[in-house]
Motif scaffolding. Sequence first.
Motif, PDB file in Angstrom:
ATOM      1  N   SER A  88      35.045  42.153  44.382  1.00 48.49           N
ATOM      2  CA  SER A  88      34.757  41.732  43.078  1.00 48.49           C
ATOM      3  C   SER A  88      33.979  42.989  42.497  1.00 48.49           C
ATOM      4  O   SER A  88      33.434  43.681  43.131  1.00 48.49           O
ATOM      5  CB  SER A  88      33.909  40.359  43.249  1.00 48.49           C
ATOM      6  OG  SER A  88      32.997  40.701  44.343  1.00 48.49           O
ATOM      7  N   ILE A  89      33.832  42.795  42.050  1.00 48.25           N
ATOM      8  CA  ILE A  89      32.389  43.769  40.720  1.00 48.25           C
ATOM      9  C   ILE A  89      31.056  43.452  41.299  1.00 48.25           C
ATOM     10  O   ILE A  89      30.483  44.517  42.182  1.00 48.25           O
ATOM     11  CB  ILE A  89      32.301  43.575  39.372  1.00 48.25           C
ATOM     12  CG1 ILE A  89      34.153  43.638  38.757  1.00 48.25           C
ATOM     13  CG2 ILE A  89      31.320  44.524  38.641  1.00 48.25           C
ATOM     14  CD1 ILE A  89      33.941  43.967  37.621  1.00 48.25           C
ATOM     15  N   GLN A  90      31.095  42.576  42.049  1.00 43.76           N
ATOM     16  CA  GLN A  90      29.437  42.211  42.364  1.00 43.76           C
ATOM     17  C   GLN A  90      29.865  42.330  43.950  1.00 43.76           C
ATOM     18  O   GLN A  90      28.844  43.298  44.325  1.00 43.76           O
ATOM     19  CB  GLN A  90      29.183  40.647  42.921  1.00 43.76           C
ATOM     20  CG  GLN A  90      27.567  40.022  42.862  1.00 43.76           C
ATOM     21  CD  GLN A  90      27.723  38.466  43.134  1.00 43.76           C
ATOM     22  OE1 GLN A  90      28.362  38.290  42.492  1.00 43.76           O
ATOM     23  NE2 GLN A  90      26.587  38.694  42.538  1.00 43.76           N
ATOM     24  N   GLU A  91      30.205  42.394  44.536  1.00 42.54           N
ATOM     25  CA  GLU A  91      30.504  43.204  45.622  1.00 42.54           C
ATOM     26  C   GLU A  91      30.466  44.507  45.966  1.00 42.54           C
ATOM     27  O   GLU A  91      30.136  45.318  46.872  1.00 42.54           O
ATOM     28  CB  GLU A  91      31.979  42.829  46.687  1.00 42.54           C
ATOM     29  CG  GLU A  91      31.902  41.382  47.607  1.00 42.54           C
ATOM     30  CD  GLU A  91      32.669  40.623  47.526  1.00 42.54           C
ATOM     31  OE1 GLU A  91      32.937  39.282  48.473  1.00 42.54           O
ATOM     32  OE2 GLU A  91      34.366  41.565  48.177  1.00 42.54           O
ATOM     33  N   THR A  92      31.422  45.510  45.028  1.00 43.34           N
ATOM     34  CA  THR A  92      31.035  46.703  44.733  1.00 43.34           C
ATOM     35  C   THR A  92      29.173  47.048  44.487  1.00 43.34           C
ATOM     36  O   THR A  92      29.556  48.316  45.004  1.00 43.34           O
ATOM     37  CB  THR A  92      32.407  46.889  43.579  1.00 43.34           C
ATOM     38  OG1 THR A  92      33.496  47.133  43.850  1.00 43.34           O
ATOM     39  CG2 THR A  92      31.885  48.549  43.636  1.00 43.34           C
ATOM     40  N   ILE A  93      29.232  46.286  43.792  1.00 47.35           N
ATOM     41  CA  ILE A  93      27.743  46.967  43.874  1.00 47.35           C
ATOM     42  C   ILE A  93      26.949  46.619  44.670  1.00 47.35           C
ATOM     43  O   ILE A  93      25.560  47.608  44.891  1.00 47.35           O
ATOM     44  CB  ILE A  93      27.179  46.228  42.631  1.00 47.35           C
ATOM     45  CG1 ILE A  93      27.535  46.589  41.201  1.00 47.35           C
ATOM     46  CG2 ILE A  93      25.507  45.982  42.023  1.00 47.35           C
ATOM     47  CD1 ILE A  93      27.429  45.615  39.959  1.00 47.35           C
ATOM     48  N   GLU A 151      37.857  51.210  33.919  1.00 43.02           N
ATOM     49  CA  GLU A 151      39.455  50.385  34.585  1.00 43.02           C
ATOM     50  C   GLU A 151      38.488  48.292  34.557  1.00 43.02           C
ATOM     51  O   GLU A 151      39.670  47.368  34.804  1.00 43.02           O
ATOM     52  CB  GLU A 151      39.453  50.802  36.405  1.00 43.02           C
ATOM     53  CG  GLU A 151      40.021  51.815  36.555  1.00 43.02           C
ATOM     54  CD  GLU A 151      39.929  52.278  37.425  1.00 43.02           C
ATOM     55  OE1 GLU A 151      39.911  51.724  37.941  1.00 43.02           O
ATOM     56  OE2 GLU A 151      40.397  53.697  37.571  1.00 43.02           O
ATOM     57  N   HIS A 152      37.278  48.413  35.292  1.00 41.74           N
ATOM     58  CA  HIS A 152      36.550  46.952  34.829  1.00 41.74           C
ATOM     59  C   HIS A 152      35.884  46.085  33.903  1.00 41.74           C
ATOM     60  O   HIS A 152      35.893  45.347  33.648  1.00 41.74           O
ATOM     61  CB  HIS A 152      35.951  46.968  36.068  1.00 41.74           C
ATOM     62  CG  HIS A 152      36.748  47.035  37.408  1.00 41.74           C
ATOM     63  ND1 HIS A 152      37.031  48.488  37.630  1.00 41.74           N
ATOM     64  CD2 HIS A 152      36.893  46.447  38.446  1.00 41.74           C
ATOM     65  CE1 HIS A 152      37.345  48.127  39.156  1.00 41.74           C
ATOM     66  NE2 HIS A 152      38.043  46.779  39.452  1.00 41.74           N
ATOM     67  N   GLY A 153      36.470  47.010  32.701  1.00 42.54           N
ATOM     68  CA  GLY A 153      35.983  46.747  31.278  1.00 42.54           C
ATOM     69  C   GLY A 153      34.437  45.926  31.625  1.00 42.54           C
ATOM     70  O   GLY A 153      34.117  45.000  30.457  1.00 42.54           O
ATOM     71  N   LEU A 154      33.777  46.949  32.368  1.00 44.02           N
ATOM     72  CA  LEU A 154      32.189  47.333  31.895  1.00 44.02           C
ATOM     73  C   LEU A 154      31.788  47.834  30.817  1.00 44.02           C
ATOM     74  O   LEU A 154      32.676  48.629  30.234  1.00 44.02           O
ATOM     75  CB  LEU A 154      31.634  47.667  33.120  1.00 44.02           C
ATOM     76  CG  LEU A 154      32.467  46.678  34.254  1.00 44.02           C
ATOM     77  CD1 LEU A 154      31.637  47.042  36.173  1.00 44.02           C
ATOM     78  CD2 LEU A 154      31.720  45.238  34.217  1.00 44.02           C
ATOM     79  N   ARG A 155      30.478  47.684  29.899  1.00 47.19           N
ATOM     80  CA  ARG A 155      29.934  48.778  29.337  1.00 47.19           C
ATOM     81  C   ARG A 155      30.373  49.637  28.892  1.00 47.19           C
ATOM     82  O   ARG A 155      30.033  50.654  30.360  1.00 47.19           O
ATOM     83  CB  ARG A 155      28.589  48.182  29.330  1.00 47.19           C
ATOM     84  CG  ARG A 155      27.559  48.810  28.183  1.00 47.19           C
ATOM     85  CD  ARG A 155      26.565  47.991  27.781  1.00 47.19           C
ATOM     86  NE  ARG A 155      26.178  48.260  28.937  1.00 47.19           N
ATOM     87  CZ  ARG A 155      24.945  49.053  29.527  1.00 47.19           C
ATOM     88  NH1 ARG A 155      25.246  49.974  28.252  1.00 47.19           N
ATOM     89  NH2 ARG A 155      23.795  49.774  30.186  1.00 47.19           N
TER      90      ARG A 155
END
Length: 210
Positions: A88-93, A151-155
């Motif tokens: 998940s993005i949260q785990e990556t951060i 790739e993850h559609g972030l800002r």
Amino acid sequence: MTKGPKARRGHARTALVDAARARFQEVGFAKATTLEIATRAEVSETLIFRYFGSKTGLFVEAVLTPMAAFVEDLVRSWDAGTLPGESSIQETIGRYIDDLSAALPDRSALARAGVEAVVTHGDSPEIAVFRTRLASLFDELAVDMGAYLGEHGLRDADPHLIVRIGFLAVGAVAALLPLTYPDGHEPPTQREVKAELTDFILFGLQSRRA
């Protein structure tokens, strides 16, 4: 210069780095003296200038160089795709925060000493070399950060700025957060701090500018 006991061949440099790190942790950069460090290492003070050129050079070797090495490892791990592979993005951060934390000095007082040295002696040749190396590593990391954001559609953000803000945010927390609580008050745990930083960064990357 004063003379101290003779150290075993090849031991003096390591002893000075270890002693310097401990003394900078105790009193900061400005208050630590080369004589104190040499005495602690049980070597001649002249060896500091022979091996490192100056107290600033010793500080770079003892504190800042290991930090740059950790950042270099972080760059390599992003290049290998290990961070973007989290579930998940949260785990990556969260993993990113963990790695940045590992790159920083392991005590808040030592982190403050690092800020002190870079701010007050930033134009010295030794620190200038360190800053150039760190800037190059951040620029490498920004390439992978930019790809990850897309790739993850972030800002759509400046990845060069994002990687630097992330590093400074983690560094400021490590160095200064304990000072914002009164004596006798237990500051938040590293786990609590990580959770708040993760949410803070995640919200910033997901939200759109007005």
